[in-house]
Design a protein around this motif. Sequence first.
Motif, PDB file in Angstrom:
ATOM      1  N   TYR A  31      40.141 -68.855  21.186  1.00 23.33           N
ATOM      2  CA  TYR A  31      40.561 -68.971  22.308  1.00 23.33           C
ATOM      3  C   TYR A  31      41.435 -70.159  22.386  1.00 23.33           C
ATOM      4  CZ  TYR A  31      36.635 -65.622  22.332  1.00 23.33           C
ATOM      5  OH  TYR A  31      35.892 -64.967  21.907  1.00 23.33           O
ATOM      6  N   ALA A  32      41.220 -71.238  21.684  1.00 23.32           N
ATOM      7  CA  ALA A  32      41.984 -72.527  21.565  1.00 23.32           C
ATOM      8  C   ALA A  32      43.419 -72.097  21.199  1.00 23.32           C
ATOM      9  CB  ALA A  32      41.408 -73.410  20.892  1.00 23.32           C
TER      10      ALA A  32
ATOM     11  N   ALA B 164      47.688 -73.115  34.172  1.00 20.44           N
ATOM     12  CA  ALA B 164      48.364 -74.172  33.422  1.00 20.44           C
ATOM     13  C   ALA B 164      49.635 -73.887  33.473  1.00 20.44           C
ATOM     14  CB  ALA B 164      47.730 -74.368  32.171  1.00 20.44           C
TER      15      ALA B 164
ATOM     16  N   ASP C 189      49.432 -77.606  29.687  1.00 20.82           N
ATOM     17  CA  ASP C 189      50.833 -77.194  29.410  1.00 20.82           C
ATOM     18  C   ASP C 189      51.407 -78.375  28.956  1.00 20.82           C
ATOM     19  OD1 ASP C 189      53.336 -76.081  29.040  1.00 20.82           O
ATOM     20  OD2 ASP C 189      53.184 -75.164  30.908  1.00 20.82           O
TER      21      ASP C 189
ATOM     22  N   MET D   3      50.609 -74.646  24.643  1.00 22.07           N
ATOM     23  CA  MET D   3      49.598 -75.489  25.313  1.00 22.07           C
ATOM     24  C   MET D   3      48.712 -75.867  24.380  1.00 22.07           C
ATOM     25  SD  MET D   3      49.213 -73.031  28.774  1.00 22.07           S
ATOM     26  CE  MET D   3      50.403 -72.661  29.647  1.00 22.07           C
TER      27      MET D   3
ATOM     28  N   ALA E 204      45.937 -70.559  23.608  1.00 22.73           N
ATOM     29  CA  ALA E 204      46.867 -71.593  24.305  1.00 22.73           C
ATOM     30  C   ALA E 204      47.720 -72.336  23.482  1.00 22.73           C
ATOM     31  CB  ALA E 204      45.873 -72.606  24.955  1.00 22.73           C
TER      32      ALA E 204
ATOM     33  N   ILE F 128      45.246 -70.317  31.098  1.00 20.89           N
ATOM     34  CA  ILE F 128      46.603 -70.476  30.711  1.00 20.89           C
ATOM     35  C   ILE F 128      47.265 -70.299  31.687  1.00 20.89           C
ATOM     36  CG2 ILE F 128      48.228 -69.422  29.313  1.00 20.89           C
ATOM     37  CD1 ILE F 128      46.117 -68.985  26.888  1.00 20.89           C
TER      38      ILE F 128
ATOM     39  N   ALA G  87      43.124 -75.248  29.368  1.00 24.25           N
ATOM     40  CA  ALA G  87      44.417 -75.261  28.665  1.00 24.25           C
ATOM     41  C   ALA G  87      45.361 -76.335  29.542  1.00 24.25           C
ATOM     42  CB  ALA G  87      45.169 -73.570  29.333  1.00 24.25           C
TER      43      ALA G  87
ATOM     44  N   MET H 194      40.018 -67.757  29.058  1.00 26.87           N
ATOM     45  CA  MET H 194      41.267 -68.681  28.566  1.00 26.87           C
ATOM     46  C   MET H 194      42.687 -68.189  28.910  1.00 26.87           C
ATOM     47  SD  MET H 194      42.562 -71.248  27.084  1.00 26.87           S
ATOM     48  CE  MET H 194      41.381 -71.973  25.982  1.00 26.87           C
TER      49      MET H 194
ATOM     50  N   THR I 131      38.181 -75.436  23.950  1.00 30.70           N
ATOM     51  CA  THR I 131      36.905 -74.499  24.285  1.00 30.70           C
ATOM     52  C   THR I 131      35.711 -75.067  23.788  1.00 30.70           C
ATOM     53  OG1 THR I 131      35.978 -72.514  24.599  1.00 30.70           O
ATOM     54  CG2 THR I 131      37.179 -73.051  22.384  1.00 30.70           C
TER      55      THR I 131
ATOM     56  N   GLY J 147      44.886 -76.248  23.624  1.00 29.25           N
ATOM     57  CA  GLY J 147      43.784 -75.245  23.985  1.00 29.25           C
ATOM     58  C   GLY J 147      42.411 -75.957  23.624  1.00 29.25           C
TER      59      GLY J 147
END
Length: 368
Positions: free
Chosen positions: A128-129, A106, A290, A137, A132, A103, A288, A99, A141, A139
């Motif tokens: 993990y999400a 991104a 942005d 951002m 971001a 990121i 990810a 991740m 996953t 995220g």
Amino acid sequence: MGNITYVSWELIGNLMERAFVAVGVPADEAKICADVLMESDRRGIESHGCNRFKTIYIDRIKEGIQSPVTLFEVIKETATTAVVDGHDGMGMIVGYKSMNMAIEKAKKYGMGMVAARNSTHYGIAGYYAMMAAKQNMIGITGTNARPSIAPTFGVENMLGTNPITFAMPTDEDFPFVLDCATSITQRGKIEYYARNGMETPRGAVIDQDGFPMTNSKQILSDLTSGKAALAPLGGIGEDTGGHKGYGYATVVEILSAALQAGSFLRMLNGTNEDGGKIPYHLGHFFIAIDTEAFLGAEEFKHTAGEILRELRSSKKAKNQDRIYTAGEKEYLSWLERKDKGVPLGISVQKDLVKVRDELNINITFPFE
């Protein structure tokens, strides 16, 4: 459930870090692994926290089907994508590094995606999400897993619980986080039910004839032997939309395996032809996006927040006090637990004591 004892975050983190180091995980990575597990408990998701520390991680390392040292290898990379190989190391480290890669891409190009192969159980997907979301951002996953879900009109456990998870920043105190399996329930939740003497809700699991099962301990045994299967989101058959959950589980399976030419379906059983234990070779994906690459992070967060507030303020059903949005209950759980600590039942207490004693870690628990 009874016999719950709250243990401080500092103590439980200290135990897990030292235990991971004792079985060979590098110290800096042990800290990440422990944090992923504690994040699950912080958010009130006991099925993926300390509850699984011994059985899913320590025991598997000892059994030799998971490496404590994670060789994170980049197999292929472009400006916005990458394929990495975890070489059966710690899934939390594979997830954390993957991740972070997504990121960084991104930040430069607006979007980034990483597919991981030969990984292991990576804990709570939302971790993990949210990595971001903390950087403004979106995220996303997902991961495949050992077979548990039967396809609609089938009874054989073919697909994993295959979560697809989204985290989005908002202008509120917490992000929007949708973190759930594509089955009605997941194996970890049934493990939790079994540990606490609870039945599994009717309709979440089926036997070989397609009939519901509720005995949690029997379900765990039958899931392993293939005599039981989880029902997909929506339930059994098509009448309540079970085919939709089945479809989403398949999407996650394809994204988790096909982008990195990895293992899938029955290949993820964790056993060889003789029934011996082998590495799981799981696949994950990480995306990810942005928000600055669109109309800016502040605009995104404000609009997202307005959507959530409007949903929560809509008309409530009779006898219901409030409407929640995804991630809100988990945030409230943290507010309740941040000072109280981690709630541990008797069975988890025993697991932690056993790990401590086997690894000669000098810690005393409040429940002793």
